[in-house]
Every structure is written in structure tokens, then in C-alpha cells.
Motif scaffolding. Structure first.
Motif, PDB file in Angstrom:
ATOM      1  N   VAL A   1       0.896  -1.182   0.125  1.00 20.66           N
ATOM      2  CA  VAL A   1      -0.137   0.119   0.101  1.00 20.66           C
ATOM      3  C   VAL A   1       0.838   1.215   0.267  1.00 20.66           C
ATOM      4  CG1 VAL A   1      -1.705   1.479   1.493  1.00 20.66           C
ATOM      5  CG2 VAL A   1      -1.975  -1.100   1.144  1.00 20.66           C
ATOM      6  N   ALA A   2       1.900   1.158   0.825  1.00 20.45           N
ATOM      7  CA  ALA A   2       2.773   2.408   0.881  1.00 20.45           C
ATOM      8  C   ALA A   2       3.499   2.659  -0.577  1.00 20.45           C
ATOM      9  CB  ALA A   2       3.895   2.152   1.974  1.00 20.45           C
ATOM     10  N   ALA A   3       4.036   1.641  -1.299  1.00 19.03           N
ATOM     11  CA  ALA A   3       4.478   1.527  -2.483  1.00 19.03           C
ATOM     12  C   ALA A   3       3.694   2.251  -3.679  1.00 19.03           C
ATOM     13  CB  ALA A   3       5.011   0.451  -2.795  1.00 19.03           C
ATOM     14  N   HIS A   4       2.464   1.839  -3.606  1.00 17.39           N
ATOM     15  CA  HIS A   4       1.283   2.440  -4.450  1.00 17.39           C
ATOM     16  C   HIS A   4       1.153   3.738  -4.190  1.00 17.39           C
ATOM     17  CE1 HIS A   4      -2.133   2.151  -7.082  1.00 17.39           C
ATOM     18  NE2 HIS A   4      -2.615   2.458  -5.899  1.00 17.39           N
ATOM     19  N   ILE A   5       1.145   4.130  -2.992  1.00 21.95           N
ATOM     20  CA  ILE A   5       0.723   5.594  -2.437  1.00 21.95           C
ATOM     21  C   ILE A   5       1.995   6.411  -3.114  1.00 21.95           C
ATOM     22  CG2 ILE A   5       0.247   7.187  -0.635  1.00 21.95           C
ATOM     23  CD1 ILE A   5      -1.301   4.578   0.783  1.00 21.95           C
TER      24      ILE A   5
END
Length: 454
Positions: free
Chosen positions: A279-283
Motif C-alpha cells: 500500500v505504501a509503495a502504491h501511494i
């Protein structure tokens, strides 16, 4: 895809709250009058964090009973957490903040709303009106007179209610706050404390002399004037960008599973493929590309920042009940061209490296760096995760919260992860983004573009 987005623009802008009584709650036992040392991590967190905990009506606990039970439990809890009843002061000789444990007390107020709880709408979506559920702060009070924590109980016409808590972040981190709520609930039940907090902040003191062994590109040196006794809490989280939009993006459990499969297919190792990392990588990718200035050098480096718990990473480990701010900023780095064209797995691995980097030696180096420079974390994207703190799992005598959340402050620098509301059982997460309108349009387009590639 199960992802949805919704404008954070609720219909109810005024909760029509009236405060019926306000008081000061003092510890129900004596305080030893000591001065509490604050670590270098605590020092840079001199701002308030406001949280709201919503509860359904309970016929066994009418408004008067909830207020009285909670107020009594707070007084008892302040015996163990005596520093919360103290006041911040600036030690001129040491040139640092500390807490004077003087038993000056905490704020406690009780009010009511003219609305029913269901009239507010979906509690998940940040509503600026929620600020009415937290005790008003007096700008006239100097640092040495300002309570470190305030409670406000607000009852709705339906019998449901909200407990708003505003505490200075120097007092505890998110994990410490969860233990505090567990202890508060336990005392309200008439039981012993669930945790015996470790209040020894010197476990995170800088070494003498400081030994900075790493370059720390995630930290920014600040040239600040000396702090005075009348200083106001830090405005770091107050933003500064006007005319920005709020929007909430929900990633379902299926969306997150898809991101994990994508990372795995591109070569990410097993330990890297966690819900937070993907999720952090996507954001990170979406936020940077949505806000990147024209003509930016594609080989320049971007950083994503997020909190890493130190309790089990230090040698020897900190007690799990350590009550201070035992978190530091982990970071992942990648070139702008990698964010735009590189494989998703590369970004997931970069996020993981932030936590892996946080060894005892690295953490001690950060703390010593703070002793020398008194700086602050810097990066393109800051992620504040409330995803798994578990505030809504705390069992009070009147039941568990139907939802717990921070009161959002418009800030384009920080993206906040919220847990799902109770009843959403697919382990999804809500992503709250605040950006200028044009950047928000870009973010939303990229969010679904890259999610659609799963």
C-alpha cells in the motif's frame, strides 16, 4: 477492483454541540513532583493529536453514568500516568523540553449535540466538524499552563456518544496511546491495569558524546531560534497549503491481495510482501508522480517516510510497555524514473528497506543526530498509519467503539491510513489524501491506473 474514492465533503458541517460542564481532573493519589526527561524523539513532537472514539447507545450507561465513570477512571489512571497531569517546561540550562510532574491536572468536559449519531453520516470520512467533539484549546494559555491531555464526552440525541481526546504528542506514541486506552478501560471496569507502563524516557537518551554513524538523508537540519517559555506547540502538522481537497480512497482486501501478487510476480521476496509495504509503495508512486514539478530530473531521488517502532529493534530491546515515543522515521528511496517506469516490486523492496535499516546502531545514530541538529524528517511522501493501532478494539464498560479516528488537519505533506469501520471484514484500508485540486485529479487518475495494472 474493489477500490472506491469519495470526496470528504459531508453534509453536516455543524454538530450543534453545547458544553454543559468543564472541570479539571487531578490524580487521585500523590505525585512525587519530579521533572521527567524527554528524549530527542519526544522533543520534536510538541503538537497535539486529536482522536475521536464513537460509541453506540448503551441503556446501562446513560450520559451521566458514562461521564462520571470515565472521569473517576481518569483520576485513578493519573496516579500511574502522573506526567500527564503535569506541564511542559523549557529547561534553559539543558536547552530542552521536559515535563514538570506537578499534578496540575487534565481537562475534562461534558457536552451534547442536537443531532443523532446517524445524522452525521459515514464516520469513516473525515469531517472538519468532528473538531467540535474535542475540547477547545485556549490560545491564551502559555506552555507551562496548558494541560497535556483533555477529554470531552459528547452525547447525541440517540444515546450514542463520542469521547474526544486531545493529547500532546510528547507524552506517547500510537502504541503507548493504545496501552493508555486499555488501562483507562480497565479502570473504568473496576479492574487492575492491563499494562504497567514503562515511563523511563532515558532509555532513548543520546549517547555522550553523540556518535552519528550514518548520513541520514531522511532528516533535515533546522535553523530555529531558541525555544521560549511562551512557545506554542509545533505547527508542523498544520500544513500551510490552502484550498486543498480531501478525498478518501478505499483499498479492499482484494485490492491489497492483488498488489501483493503483482509484487511477487515481479520478483519481490516473501518478507517484503506485507499489506503495509504494498500500500505504501502504491501511494508513494501516485503521490510523487501527481505532484512532480515539470522538468524534474528523472535521476533525482525521492523518499517515502513512515514510522518504525523501536521497541524490539534496540539492543537490549525496550520493554514492550515503553510509554514514550519509541518510533523513528524509516525511509525508502528510489529515483523518479523508477517511480514512473520501474517495476512495482522495486518500490515495495525500497519500502521494506526502511524498516530493515532501523537497527540498534542506526536508531542510536538518529537519536544522536537529533542531539546535535534538532532537525525533522523530510521526504516527498509522509505516511501516517493508524491502520493497525487497534483503538476500536478497546473494551470499555459501555462497549467497544464503533469507530475510532484522528481529527484530520488539511496537510498536503501527509497521507493517513485509516482502518475500516467495524463490519468491513475484508482487511481493507482507507487512504486519506489532501492535495490541491489539480494534483488531486492527477493522483486519482494514477491511483486507478496503477491499481488496474494488477
Amino acid at each position: 477492483m474493489g477500490a472506491i474514492s469519495q470526496e470528504c465533503n459531508p453534509n453536516v458541517h455543524d454538530l450543534r454541540v453545547s458544553i454543559h460542564r468543564s472541570s479539571t481532573v487531578y490524580p487521585s493519589g500523590p505525585s512525587d513532583g519530579r521533572s521527567m526527561f524527554l528524549s530527542n524523539i519526544d522533543q520534536v513532537l510538541n503538537f497535539d493529536v486529536d482522536t475521536i472514539h464513537f460509541f453506540a447507545a448503551n441503556p446501562d450507561f446513560p450520559p451521566e453514568a458514562v461521564g462520571e465513570r470515565l472521569e473517576e477512571a481518569v483520576g485513578r489512571l493519573l496516579v500511574t500516568y502522573d506526567f500527564l497531569a503535569g506541564r511542559l517546561k523549557y529547561n534553559l540550562e539543558e536547552e530542552r523540553l521536559e515535563i514538570e510532574c506537578n499534578g496540575a491536572g487534565v481537562g475534562f468536559s461534558v457536552g451534547s449535540s442536537e443531532l443523532e449519531l446517524e445524522e452525521i453520516g459515514d464516520l469513516v470520512f473525515p469531517n472538519p466538524a468532528f473538531r467540535q467533539l474535542v475540547a477547545e484549546k485556549s490560545d491564551k494559555l502559555g506552555m507551562e499552563d496548558r494541560p497535556l491531555i483533555n477529554f470531552q464526552v459528547t452525547f447525541f440525541k440517540c444515546g450514542g456518544f463520542a469521547i474526544g481526546i486531545s493529547n500532546n504528542h510528547t507524552t506517547m506514541d500510537g502504541i503507548g496511546a493504545k496501552m493508555f486506552f486499555e488501562n483507562l478501560a480497565s479502570l473504568a471496569h473496576g479492574r487492575p491495569l492491563s499494562f504497567i507502563p514503562c515511563n523511563n524516557r532515558r532509555l532513548l537518551a543520546a549517547r555522550s558524546p553523540p556518535q552519528v554513524a550514518f548520513s541520514h538523508p531522511e532528516l533535515l537540519k533546522l535553523d530555529l531560534p531558541p525555544l521560549t517559555l511562551d512557545a506554542q506547540p509545533s505547527t508542523i502538522l498544520n500544513g500551510g497549503v490552502k484550498d486543498i481537497d480531501f478525498k478518501l480512497f478505499r483499498l479492499s482486501g482484494d485490492d491489497i491481495a492483488g498488489l501483493k501478487l503483482k509484487a511477487k510476480a515481479q520478483g519481490s521476496s516473501g518478507p517484503s510482501i506485507t499489506g503495509f509495504n504494498v500500500v505504501a509503495a502504491h501511494i508513494w508512486r501516485c503521490k510523487v508522480l501527481a505532484t512532480m514539478a515539470p522538468g524534474c530530473n528523472p535521476n533525482d531521488e525521492s523518499r517515502v517516510l513512515y514510522a518504525v517502532d523501536l521497541r524490539s529493534r534496540l539492543r537490549p530491546p525496550l520493554p514492550q510497555s515503553h510509554n514514550g515515543n519509541a518510533v523513528l522515521t524509516g525511509y525508502g528511496s528510489a529515483k523518479y524514473c523508477e517511480l514512473e517506469e520501474g517495476p512495482f516490486a522495486t518500490l515495495v523492496e525500497a519500502v521494506r528497506e526502511g524498516a530493515m535499516r532501523m537497527t540498534d546502531e542506526y536508531a542510536r545514530s538518529v537519536i544522536d543526530w537529533g542531539q546535535l541538529y534538532k532537525g525533522f524528517p523530510r521526504g516527498d511522501v509522509m505516511i501516517s498509519s493508524w491502520w493497525r493501532l487497534g483503538f476500536a478494539e478497546v473494551d470499555y464498560p459501555w462497549g467497544r467503539p464503533i469507530y475510532s479516528c484522528p481529527v484530520m488537519i488539511p496537510n498536503s505533506e501527509i497521507i493517513v491510513l485509516f482502518p475500516d469501520k467495524k463490519g468491513m471484514s475484508d482487511n481493507g484500508v482507507n487512504v486519506c489524501v489532501a492535495l490541491p485540486t489539480k494534483d488531486m485529479e492527477n493522483f486519482e487518475r494514477l491511483f486507478y491506473k496503477y491499481l488496474g495494472e494488477v
